[in-house]
Every structure is written in structure tokens, then in C-alpha cells.
Design a protein around this motif. Structure first.
Motif: not given
Lengths: 364, 540
Positions: B459-464, B470-479, B489-492, B500-506
Motif C-alpha cells: 500500500x502507498x501511504x498518502x496524506x488525506x 489527486x482525487x483518491x479514495x481509500x483503496x484506489x489503485x494508482x500508477x 499500487x493501492x493507496x492507504x 507532500x510525502x508518500x510512503x511505501x515498503x519494499x
């Protein structure tokens, strides 16, 4: 420890006729243990502060009518304590009887069978199934409910409400993800939901399972565990992060069936996180490589023998070294392998390949 | 570890894990300790709850320990030198530095003081976003405390300025007299079980075991004698992050990879994959057919840690035993047996029959391990190096009586921004890390049913606020794309990351985040800048 220790006052008391001297602030139980006198306990766990829930450790104190729990009562100067008497024996026996009146008595299928504090007490206090009839307790029916994490299952009918799991979650983990709810025979352990999102605070560390004396909290996806007498426990170092926790691989018939710890041992002092405790089933995964693979003419990997694979590897490395020089070879060692293997690996690269092109993923 | 090696003369956690909770102040930065080192995080929580320790967290993310912290300084990723210089500025300005310690044990203070002069709290606020008043308060807490311990991890080192970040941390620890004493120190928390041991035992291109430089004639002579060989090179080799381009340039023709998965773990991972496809001859030794093994010419099945004997060295330099509990699964063999067989087939006379025999050779060649043996570990449960002789008890904390290099080196360091920052095309800053239920590229943990139940996918962590932009809802798939590649990846949506910051694991091969990360390197330690790169997201 370099912290200056304040010298504590000493307290003298008499336990079962023996004079005992202990530091101020000790409990009666600690004093008895120091004197080599055994007081039975059940809810007490070596990693936790006293809970005082089960009342197995009751003792008599001169001048006090009511029997007192030894685990959470501090010693006083001149105290006279009796740990064995007919009255105490009967009291303790009643306590165990009450617990066993609720707890299932089909010990045979239980993995604790043979290494069970409750079973030992039932034996010590000479209890048989018929002893419980006088209470005529209908076994409480508990509907299945999810626990604080999907990877653990809670069995309320087995639970003896000793409170260790609740204690470990607050005292060791600082979480308070579970609590005791309800009273009497209907009491059980419940997950605590964080207010906002109704999600559990639980981090799935499994400490509650570790301290549970009666197998009431179990791995949902755990396989069959062996009986204590057929389980070999091998002390080793965890293979995940750099803390280096000490743990026991539980082995039955050459298979790792679970992970346990020893109280107070290692930098973790018996504690583990979710990876350390539940991250072992990969060992017997069907995906494990069991034979060497070599790329065939169609470009696919196919199984081969060790002799063929290793001869091929040695020949190719020798050829490249000869044709392009030692520095055209490189090796990546592993932060997952042992010290001995890393040493031998760099020795192979330096001495046999003849290059210092050796590294590992320390930077990643 | 290059940073610590330069300033102190050796690179490792200076103090012991057990000491952390006895510090008066704990500063943690670049470590989501609860997720990555849960057992250490518990100790920190206990200390804070006892009321004996104050906690300062410096992290761009609202990590779990922020809830326990007395101060949370939320810096913009990649601005570490600036806030550390700012803390030193305020400490020196308020005369809270340890002048006796500096005079007796350090050199370079005047240059350092001159450098940090301009890092006023207000100036630092402009760079880092940390409010000046918070920085001042934290500086005063550290300056007035008797014992402060500094804990960090890859959040500090995985930058192009990683070495400088570590040196800055060491500066701060030294000017406050917090090195060489109980419950203080500069403490890198190692992410992998035996990364310390791999470094100690010479799996590095520039040093033999025990950090003895390959270019040192004395070391070279010693290893030539012990190994009975003439064919040792005194020319330092290349690092992993240089090997991959080396393949592309035709310099590296053959590679032996043991127990690593660079196709998922390395930055700019598509490059790695291309290179390894191209190499003449690749041997991968692993317990699973990892993404890297799939590219190999020969794959050798190794035994897992449950199946072999040996030792690991933990983050606090403690050498502990690994014990075989079961036989090697299937037709696999312990790694050391396979390595030895290859060496023999290539003509070398290497004949060990047990790991213990290898360890005994380590004792002869590696001075810091000389006093440790299997018997002692059995009796004492683990020994911390340096342990130079059999009567030595081991060393819980380093630099008690001085630094290996003589005086501790204070280094004046100027703040430099990360190589790639968000811009119009790539407006978000991607930072990467781990979560507690999985480990690295997930080859082991994802095959554990319990753990994969707890965290089944990426999941990609993104600030509300960013999600709204970016018009994203919880669980949306993004490029999610960077200049190097893109993944789905899906957004959380979570406030744990700042705007301005996004986070994900590897951990997850289905969203290989390292196709995006920047392979720009720290010039000294050659660590890639995993923690900062510019990305954009687009809803699919």
C-alpha cells in the motif's frame, strides 16, 4: 548496571519456623523462596509483577484471621508466616476445584498435557473428576468471537481467568489491547477497540499466548504441536532484525512446529515480536529449493545434481577469471548468513577468485 | 558505517541495547523502532512510562513512538544535517556543551562551532519545517541532561548525505559528552540479523575481517600466511552499488550472489534486473527461487537458519550462537559447505569440517573476536566485541577510555539538499521503509501464513489532503511513477505521512517500489538515496 543502588533496610520474619532476612519491599513469596520453602502459585509469572488473582498462594499470618496471598503481600518486621496447614491445603484444593469445574478435563488432546501448571496442581492436591460434582456447574457456552488479532484464537472455556495475558499486554508491551470483561463464570478476555476506528491496538506479538498457562490462546494457523516429552527445544538466535533475540525452535520429528522463549534469557529476556514468534513456517514451505537448478538450452531452469552443478560453477568461474581477469568476478555475501559463512565467502572471493569485489547489503 | 568509522575509528553501535532505557534522554531519528525493532521500542516505552526518560522523536512520519514522545520534530525528508546543526547551534549558544569533554577527548570544535553559527533555529525552521521553539526546547533538554542516547537507522543513512548525517549525529553526541559512557552513545540499529557480522567478517570490498584494510601491507601479509596463498590483491574492490553498473560496462562478467535479492532490494531495480540478465555467468545460492535466483545460470539450494550451526553478531556487537534444530530440508546444504566445495573445485586447499573450526580461524585473524569461542558463548550466552583475549569479559560500551583513532573528530558539515526533490512533474516525495510483519523482500515472511494474514499486500501511504488533491479514495489503485520507472499500487489514506510525502515498503514483488527509488549514492558509504525521491500518482 552502573546506577547507584540505595541500600535497603533488612526485614526479619519467621516462615514455617525458619528465620528469614530479606530486603524491605520483598513479598512473603519471595522471602519463602529465599528460604527454600515452596508456596504453590498459578497466576504468578516470572516475567510479570504479581497479579494476585488465583489465590493458590494463600498463607497464614499470625494475628490475621483471613489467609493472605503471599505473592502480593509485603513482608513486615517480626511477621510469623505459615505456608502449610490443613486449612491452607483445603483452601487451595477448593480454589483448584473451582477452576477445574469450568476447565475442560480432556487433557489428552491438549498440547500442554505433561507440562501444565494446572495439571500439576490437580495432581499435587489429589483431585479427581468426581470431586467437581458437588458444584454441579453447567459448562458455560461461549459463542466464538474474534480475538484482538486474526492470527490468534481465544478459547474462553479453557481460560482460567488468571489475568496473565492482560497483564503482559499492559506491563510488557504497554498496549492494553485486551481486557477481562464480564463476571463469574461468564467472564472472558476481550479485545479492546481503539475509539476512533474500532481497530484493535494489538500488534500480534503473541506475548499473551506465551504466558497463557492453559492453552487458551493459540496460533490460529499453527500446525499440530508436539507433546512436551517429544518436543526438542533448540536455543538459537532469531533470523530477522539486528536485535538478536534468543528463542527456542520447537522440533518434532525433524520439523520446526513452533517457537517459544525462556524467561529472562537473551537481550529480549523471553519476549518476541510477531516476526520472531510467527515467522517460522517458511522453513517447511513447499517453495523451498531442494535441488540445484541449471539453465538449459531453452533458457529454462531445470533440476540437476550437486556434482554437475558445482563442477559447472567452478569451471565457469575459472574460465572467466582466466579470460577476463580476477576483477571481472564479484561476490555478494549475505547479512542473513552466519559469521562463519561470511568469512568463508569473502575468503573464496579474495583467495580463490583473487579479487576484493565482495560486498553485501549493509547499505540497504 | 563509514561515518562512525571516520569519527571514532570503528563503526558499530557504541552502547548496549539494555542501556537504552537507562538514559535520561533518548533521541530517535530515521528509525520506526516499533515496526523494525519492536523489542527495543518496548524498552523505550517502558522508560518513558516510568517517567525516568524523556523521548525526542525526529521523523517526517507520525510513527508509533510519536505518541510517547515529549517532543516530535517533524523534519522535511533529507534535511537532517540542518536540524542537527541547529540543535548544536542552540546548545553552544546557551553554553550547554560539555567543555571538559570536548577539551580532553575531541578535536575540531572551533571549526564545528563556526559552521553551526549560521544554523539559528529560525534558519533551520526555513529548511526543515521544524518550528524554532521546538528545536530550542529539544536542544535544551539534550544540553541539560546527563545521559542522552542517540538512536538511528536507515532513515538517516539512506541518503546521498548519509555519511554526513551520521557524522553530524556523532558531532552532537560528542559536544554534549555523550560518547564512551553508560547509557549514552551513537547507536545505529541494524536492520538485519547479521549485518554487523557480515561487516565484521570482511564481506566488504575495502577491508579484510576485523576492518583491516586490504591496502595495509601488514594485514595483507597476515592473511597470506593464514590462508597460505600468494594471490591476495591489495587493491580495494567495488561495492554492490557499483557492481551493477559494472556489468553494463562489461567489467563484471561473473557473479556469485549468496542469500540476497537485489532485484527487489536495490534502488532503480529495473536496472539491476537488466544487468543481471545480461551478465555472462550468475550463480545464486538461496533457500527460495527469489526474483534474483530466477535470473541465474545456476541456482544452489541452501539450508535455512534453522538447519545450521554458526554465530550471528547482533546490533550491539554481541556474538551469539545459531544452532541447527533440524536437518537441511530436501537436498539443500549449509551455505558454508557449498562455498567450501566451490573453493575446493577451483583448486583451493580449504578444509573445515565444522563451523566451529571456521570460527577458530576467525579468532586468529580478527583481533576483536580473538577472545570469543563456542565454549564461552555456551557458558556466557553471548559476548560483545571487542574481546581481545580469552579472559576479557567483552565490551558493553565502546570508547570508555578514548577513541580508537585517538581524539574524537568533530567535523564541520554544511547542509546539502537531497539530489532529487519534488517539482512540477513529480510533485510528491517518496520515502520507503519496512513494516513489522514483513522483512525485506518478503521471501521468508510472505511464506508464513500468520504474517501474510496480518499484511497481505502493498500500500502507498498518502496524506488525506494530498489524496483529495489527486482525487483518491481509500483503496484506489494508482500508477506511481518516478523518473526511473512506475508501478501500480493501492493507496492507504493516513495522517501518518505529512502533506507532500508518500510512503511505501519494499516487501512486495507485485509493487516493486525500488523500480522508482533513486540510485544516486552517498559519495563515501555508497549508500543509495532510498529515503528521498520525487514521484507522481495517477488514478487508474
Amino acid at each position: 548496571m552502573e546506577k547507584e543502588s540505595t541500600i535497603k533496610k533488612e526485614i526479619n520474619l519467621v516462615i514455617d519456623g525458619h528465620t528469614v532476612t530479606v530486603p524491605d519491599g520483598s513479598t512473603i513469596l519471595e522471602a519463602a523462596r529465599q528460604a527454600g520453602i515452596r508456596v504453590p502459585t498459578l497466576c504468578l509469572h516470572p516475567a510479570l509483577s504479581p497479579i494476585g488473582a488465583c489465590r493458590i498462594c494463600v498463607v497464614e499470618i499470625d494475628g490475621i484471621d483471613r489467609p493472605t496471598t503471599a505473592c502480593d503481600t509485603d513482608v513486615l518486621e517480626g511477621m510469623k508466616v505459615t505456608t502449610r496447614s490443613e486449612r491452607l491445603f483445603n483452601l487451595r484444593r477448593e480454589v483448584i476445584k473451582m477452576i477445574l469445574a469450568h476447565h475442560p478435563l480432556n487433557c489428552a488432546p491438549c498440547p500442554k498435557n505433561g507440562d501444565c501448571e494446572l495439571q500439576d496442581l490437580a495432581y499435587e492436591y489429589d483431585l479427581a473428576a468426581t470431586d467437581f460434582n458437588e458444584y454441579r456447574i453447567e459448562t458455560e457456552q461461549f459463542p466464538w468471537k474474534p480475538f484482538s488479532t486474526p492470527i490468534l484464537d481465544y478459547h474462553p472455556q479453557r481460560c482460567i481467568l488468571c489475568g496473565r495475558c492482560v497483564k503482559v499486554c499492559t506491563e510488557i508491551r504497554g498496549l492494553g489491547a485486551i481486557t477481562m470483561e464480564g463476571s463469574g463464570a461468564k467472564a472472558m478476555i476481550h479485545p479492546v477497540m481503539a475509539d476512533e476506528e474500532a481497530t484493535s491496538r494489538c500488534i500480534s506479538c503473541g506475548e499473551c499466548m506465551r504466558v497463557c498457562p492453559v492453552n487458551a490462546i493459540v496460533e490460529t494457523m499453527g500446525g499440530v504441536r508436539g507433546k512436551p516429552w517429544e518436543t526438542k527445544k533448540v536455543l538459537t538466535t532469531c533470523a530477522y532484525c539486528g536485535v538478536g533475540c534468543q528463542l527456542d525452535l520447537n522440533v518434532v520429528n525433524n520439523r520446526v512446529v513452533g517457537i517459544t522463549t525462556r524467561d529472562g534469557i537473551g537481550v529480549n529476556k523471553g519476549r518476541l515480536c510477531s516476526k520472531g514468534r510467527f515467522g517460522y513456517t517458511f522453513i517447511h514451505s513447499e517453495d523451498r529449493l531442494t535441488k540445484p537448478l541449471i539453465r538449459n538450452r531453452e533458457g529454462k531452469l531445470e533440476e540437476t545434481t550437486w556434482t554437475f552443478a558445482l563442477t559447472h560453477v567452478a569451471r565457469e568461474f575459472k574460465r572467466i577469471k582466466k579470460e577476463h581477469g580476477s576483477d571481472s568476478l564479484a561476490g555478494l555475501s549475505s547479512a542473513r548468513c552466519t559469521n562463519e559463512e561470511n568469512y568463508l565467502f569473502q575468503r573464496l572471493i579474495r583467495q580463490v577468485f583473487g579479487t576484493n569485489n565482495v560486498d553485501h547489503c549493509a547499505r540497504l | 558505517m563509514a561515518g562512525l568509522a571516520t569519527v571514532f575509528g570503528s563503526g558499530a553501535m557504541t552502547n548496549s541495547i539494555e542501556e537504552i532505557e537507562h538514559a535520561d534522554v533518548i533521541l530517535i531519528t530515521g528509525t520506526n523502532t516499533t515496526e523494525n525493532h519492536p523489542i527495543i521500542a518496548q524498552g523505550i516505552k517502558r522508560a518513558v512510562e516510568r517517567g525516568t526518560t524523556r523521548l525526542i522523536v525526529v521523523d517526517p512520519r507520525r510513527i508509533d513512538l510519536v505518541d510517547q514522545a515529549n517532543y516530535w520534530l517533524r523534519q522535511r525528508p533529507g534535511t537532517d544535517v540542518a536540524w542537527i546543526n541547529g540543535l548544536m547551534h542552540w546548545i553552544i549558544k546557551n553554553d550547554l556543551h560539555d567543555k571538559d569533554y570536548i577539551a580532553q577527548r575531541c578535536e575540531g570544535f572551533d571549526e564545528l562551532a563556526a559552521e553551526v553559527e549560521k544554523y539559528t533555529p529560525e534558519y533551520v525552521e526555513g529548511i526543515t519545517g521544524i518550528p524554532a521553539k521546538d528545536l530550542k526546547a529539544a536542544a535544551e533538554v539534550i544540553g541539560r541532561a546527563d545521559r542522552t542516547t542517540f538512536l538511528y537507522a536507515m532513515g538517516i543513512t539512506q541518503h546521498t548525505t548519509g555519511t554526513n548525517n551520521v557524522k553530524s549525529m556523532a558531532n552532537l553526541a560528542m559536544i554534549t559528552g555523550n560518547v564512551g559512557r553508560y547509557a549514552t552513545g551513537v547507536n545505529p540499529l541494524r536492520g538485519q540479523n547479521n549485518v554487523q557480522g557480515a561487516c565484521d567478517l570482511g564481506a566488504l570490498p575495502n577491508v579484510f575481517p576485523g576492518y583491516q584494510p586490504v591496502s595495509d601491507p601488514k594485514a595483507l601479509k597476515k592473511f597470506r600466511e593464514v590462508w597460505d596463498t600468494e594471490s591476495l590483491s591489495d587493491k580495494p574492490g567495488i561495492t554492490m552499488t557499483q557492481m551493477i553498473p559494472g556489468i553494463g560496462e562489461g567489467k563484471i562478467k561473473g557473479m556469485f550472489i549468496m542469500g540476497e535479492n537485489p532485484v527487489l532490494s536495490d534502488p532503480n531495480a529495473s536496472h539491476v534486473e537488466e544487468a543481471l540478465e545480461k551478465i555472462d555467468f550468475l550463480v545464486v545460492q538461496d533457500i527460495f527461487l527469489s526474483e534474483t535466483a530466477q535470473l541465474a545460470d545456476v541456482v544452489l539450494p541452501a539450508a535455512s537458519w534453522a538447519e545450521k550451526d554458526g554465530t550471528f553478531t547482533n546490533s550491539e556487537r554481541r556474538v551469539q550462537r545459531v544452532r541447527a534444530a533440524i536437518d537441511p530440508v530436501g537436498g539443500s546444504f549449509a551455505d558454508w559447505r557449498i562455498i567450501q566445495r566451490i573453493a575446493q573445485l577451483m583448486g583451493a586447499n580449504i578444509n573445515f569440517s565444522t563451523p566451529e573450526q571456521i570460527f577458530n580461524e576467525i579468532r586468529r585473524t580478527t583481533p576483536s573476536y580473538a577472545g570469543i569461542n563456542y565454549g564461552r558463548i555456551e557458558r556466557e550466552g553471548g559476548i560483545q566485541w571487542p574481546c581481545p583475549d580469552i579472559d576479557h569479559p567483552g565490551t558493553p560500551y565502546l570508547h570508555k577510555d578514548g577513541f580508537k583513532r585517538g581524539k574524537g573528530l568533530l567535523t564541520a558539515i554544511a547542509y546539502k539538499p537531497p539530489v532529487e526533490l519534488p517539482d512540477k512533474d513529480y510533485p510528491l516525495l517518496l520515502t520507503t521503509g519496512r513494516m513489522q510483519f514483513h522483512y525485506h523482500t518478503g521471501t521468508m515472511t510472505r511464506r508464513c501464513k500468520s504474517l501474510s494474514t496480518l499484511a497481505s499486500g502493498p500500500a502507498l501511504d498518502i496524506n488525506p489532503e494530498d489524496a483529495a488533491t489527486f482525487g483518491l479514495l481509500e483503496g484506489d489503485s494508482v500508477r506511481l511513477s518516478s523518473r526511473r520507472g512506475s508501478i501500480e499500487i493501492k493507496v492507504h489514506i493516513t495522517k501518518s505521512v505529512d502533506r507532500g510525502v508518500v510512503f511505501s515498503t519494499f516487501h512486495f514483488s507485485e509493487a516493486p517500489i525500488n523500480r522508482l527509488t533513486n540510485d544516486a549514492l552517498d559519495p563515501i558509504a555508497k549508500i543509495p538515496e532510498y529515503k528521498v525521491c520525487a514521484v507522481h500518482v495517477q488514478k487508474i
